[in-house]
Design a protein around this motif. Structure first.
Motif, mmCIF file in Angstrom:
data_model
loop_
_atom_site.group_PDB
_atom_site.id
_atom_site.type_symbol
_atom_site.label_atom_id
_atom_site.label_comp_id
_atom_site.label_asym_id
_atom_site.label_seq_id
_atom_site.Cartn_x
_atom_site.Cartn_y
_atom_site.Cartn_z
ATOM 1 N N PHE A 134 -20.524 33.820 -19.389
ATOM 2 C CA PHE A 134 -19.908 33.811 -20.710
ATOM 3 C C PHE A 134 -20.909 33.390 -21.776
ATOM 4 C CE2 PHE A 134 -17.621 31.992 -24.256
ATOM 5 C CZ PHE A 134 -16.538 32.859 -24.433
ATOM 6 N N THR A 135 -21.673 32.347 -21.495
ATOM 7 C CA THR A 135 -22.624 31.817 -22.475
ATOM 8 C C THR A 135 -23.701 32.837 -22.815
ATOM 9 O OG1 THR A 135 -22.266 29.581 -21.586
ATOM 10 C CG2 THR A 135 -24.205 29.928 -22.974
ATOM 11 N N VAL A 136 -24.311 33.430 -21.799
ATOM 12 C CA VAL A 136 -25.381 34.403 -22.029
ATOM 13 C C VAL A 136 -24.855 35.636 -22.755
ATOM 14 C CG1 VAL A 136 -27.003 35.967 -20.897
ATOM 15 C CG2 VAL A 136 -26.772 33.611 -20.085
ATOM 16 N N ALA A 137 -23.689 36.117 -22.340
ATOM 17 C CA ALA A 137 -23.113 37.296 -22.989
ATOM 18 C C ALA A 137 -22.864 37.032 -24.470
ATOM 19 C CB ALA A 137 -21.809 37.693 -22.303
ATOM 20 N N ALA A 138 -22.366 35.850 -24.792
ATOM 21 C CA ALA A 138 -22.090 35.512 -26.186
ATOM 22 C C ALA A 138 -23.374 35.398 -27.005
ATOM 23 C CB ALA A 138 -21.304 34.204 -26.255
ATOM 24 N N GLY B 16 -19.484 23.537 -28.127
ATOM 25 C CA GLY B 16 -18.597 22.708 -27.310
ATOM 26 C C GLY B 16 -18.219 23.403 -26.018
ATOM 27 N N VAL B 17 -17.877 24.687 -26.132
ATOM 28 C CA VAL B 17 -17.538 25.469 -24.943
ATOM 29 C C VAL B 17 -18.732 25.530 -23.992
ATOM 30 C CG1 VAL B 17 -16.996 27.786 -24.085
ATOM 31 C CG2 VAL B 17 -15.784 26.892 -26.081
ATOM 32 N N ALA B 18 -19.902 25.831 -24.534
ATOM 33 C CA ALA B 18 -21.097 25.983 -23.706
ATOM 34 C C ALA B 18 -21.433 24.688 -22.969
ATOM 35 C CB ALA B 18 -22.279 26.422 -24.570
ATOM 36 N N SER C 112 -7.374 27.652 -22.648
ATOM 37 C CA SER C 112 -8.678 27.499 -22.001
ATOM 38 C C SER C 112 -9.425 26.279 -22.526
ATOM 39 C CB SER C 112 -9.530 28.755 -22.220
ATOM 40 O OG SER C 112 -9.033 29.846 -21.501
ATOM 41 N N PHE C 113 -9.434 26.106 -23.843
ATOM 42 C CA PHE C 113 -10.185 25.012 -24.441
ATOM 43 C C PHE C 113 -9.690 23.643 -23.971
ATOM 44 C CE2 PHE C 113 -10.894 27.901 -28.383
ATOM 45 C CZ PHE C 113 -11.888 28.577 -27.701
ATOM 46 N N PHE C 114 -8.377 23.418 -24.089
ATOM 47 C CA PHE C 114 -7.844 22.108 -23.722
ATOM 48 C C PHE C 114 -7.947 21.865 -22.215
ATOM 49 C CE2 PHE C 114 -5.552 22.671 -27.841
ATOM 50 C CZ PHE C 114 -6.093 21.568 -28.479
ATOM 51 N N SER C 115 -7.863 22.946 -21.432
ATOM 52 C CA SER C 115 -8.034 22.800 -19.985
ATOM 53 C C SER C 115 -9.469 22.417 -19.642
ATOM 54 C CB SER C 115 -7.648 24.098 -19.268
ATOM 55 O OG SER C 115 -6.273 24.389 -19.442
ATOM 56 N N MET C 116 -10.443 22.986 -20.355
ATOM 57 C CA MET C 116 -11.848 22.625 -20.130
ATOM 58 C C MET C 116 -12.092 21.153 -20.455
ATOM 59 S SD MET C 116 -14.151 25.780 -21.567
ATOM 60 C CE MET C 116 -13.809 27.477 -21.073
ATOM 61 N N GLY D 223 -19.956 13.711 -17.910
ATOM 62 C CA GLY D 223 -18.728 14.499 -17.997
ATOM 63 C C GLY D 223 -17.846 14.052 -19.159
ATOM 64 N N ARG D 224 -17.752 12.751 -19.337
ATOM 65 C CA ARG D 224 -16.956 12.233 -20.461
ATOM 66 C C ARG D 224 -17.596 12.615 -21.793
ATOM 67 N NH1 ARG D 224 -17.149 7.576 -16.935
ATOM 68 N NH2 ARG D 224 -15.205 7.459 -15.725
ATOM 69 N N VAL D 225 -18.924 12.556 -21.842
ATOM 70 C CA VAL D 225 -19.625 12.943 -23.068
ATOM 71 C C VAL D 225 -19.375 14.418 -23.371
ATOM 72 C CG1 VAL D 225 -21.903 13.318 -24.099
ATOM 73 C CG2 VAL D 225 -21.415 11.184 -22.887
ATOM 74 N N ALA D 226 -19.439 15.274 -22.347
ATOM 75 C CA ALA D 226 -19.201 16.708 -22.543
ATOM 76 C C ALA D 226 -17.790 16.956 -23.054
ATOM 77 C CB ALA D 226 -19.421 17.456 -21.226
#
Length: 230
Positions: A33-37, A206-208, A148-152, A178-181
């Motif tokens: 997803f990241t590379v494609a974007a 944030g997603v990446a 998706s966002f809130f689940s991540m 993980g908490r920082v992310a």
């Protein structure tokens, strides 16, 4: 006459191999997803990642590329949830980890079916300026994206809690990162939702950060499970 019978041990190799492959699918989703974007953001005429959410790349003649990205990464995430259930068994996150991973995938699939509205000069030829109203399909797209966002974000904290457990002693750094992310993604999402300057960029970053951290964390947990760590 005495008959002696022996029972061959039941091999768990096929299950372990299947689990490994499923987790690998979930891990692959984030970089794909990241590379494609990033590639599309750099090559699509009229697209500005500081103003246009990545989802808008699904619009226009080359929109099928981003739609395909949503579908592929969504399916990879859903498939990976089954493998994650085995990897996370016997510890924190064994219930919510796979559920959240599946919800990430479901949200992406919803986002693939329902597109955003054209706005703010993209695709080329679209009048400048932000939308004042949203179509029904854009509302549904936002529902999928939010899922998706809130689940991540939640999954970052769930996996961080597992790394912080006594069973994962020696991996406390993963718990902190993980908490920082999760916090960084929440801040980036919040800024974007309030219409802040460059919000589309903070959302993507944030997603990446969060999604690729999840991918790395699942890889570490998979390796630990392969050595009997729980």
């Amino acid at each position: 006459m005495t008959v002696t019978t022996s029972t061959a041990p039941i091999s768990t190799a096929p299950t372990s191999t299947a689990s490994t492959r499923l987790v690998a699918a979930a891990v692959l989703a984030a970089p794909v997803f990241t590379v494609a974007a990033v590639v599309q953001a750099a090559t699509r005429d009229g697209y500005d990642i500081t103003r246009h959410p990545v989802s808008m790349l699904a619009l226009g003649g080359l929109g099928w590329v981003q739609t395909t990205s949503f579908v592929v990464t969504g399916l990879l995430s859903v498939a990976g949830a089954a493998g994650a259930r085995r990897v996370l068994q016997g510890g924190r996150g064994r219930t919510w980890g796979p559920i959240l991973l599946a919800l990430i995938g479901v949200g992406l699939l919803i986002a693939a079916v329902f597109r955003m509205d054209a706005s703010d000069g993209f695709p080329l030829g679209t009048p400048a300026g932000r939308l004042t109203t949203m179509s029904g399909h854009m509302i549904l797209h936002n529902v999928g994206g939010s899922l998706s966002f809130f689940s991540m974000i939640a999954l970052c904290f769930v996996l961080a809690a597992r790394f912080g457990s006594a069973a994962q002693a020696g991996r406390r750094g993963w718990a902190g990162s993980g908490r920082v992310a999760g916090v960084l993604f929440a801040l980036g999402l919040g800024w974007a939702m309030t219409g802040g300057q460059g919000g589309a960029l903070t959302l993507f970053l944030g997603v990446a950060v969060a999604w690729n951290w999840i991918a790395a964390a699942l890889t570490v947990l998979q390796r630990g499970a392969g050595h009997g760590a729980r």
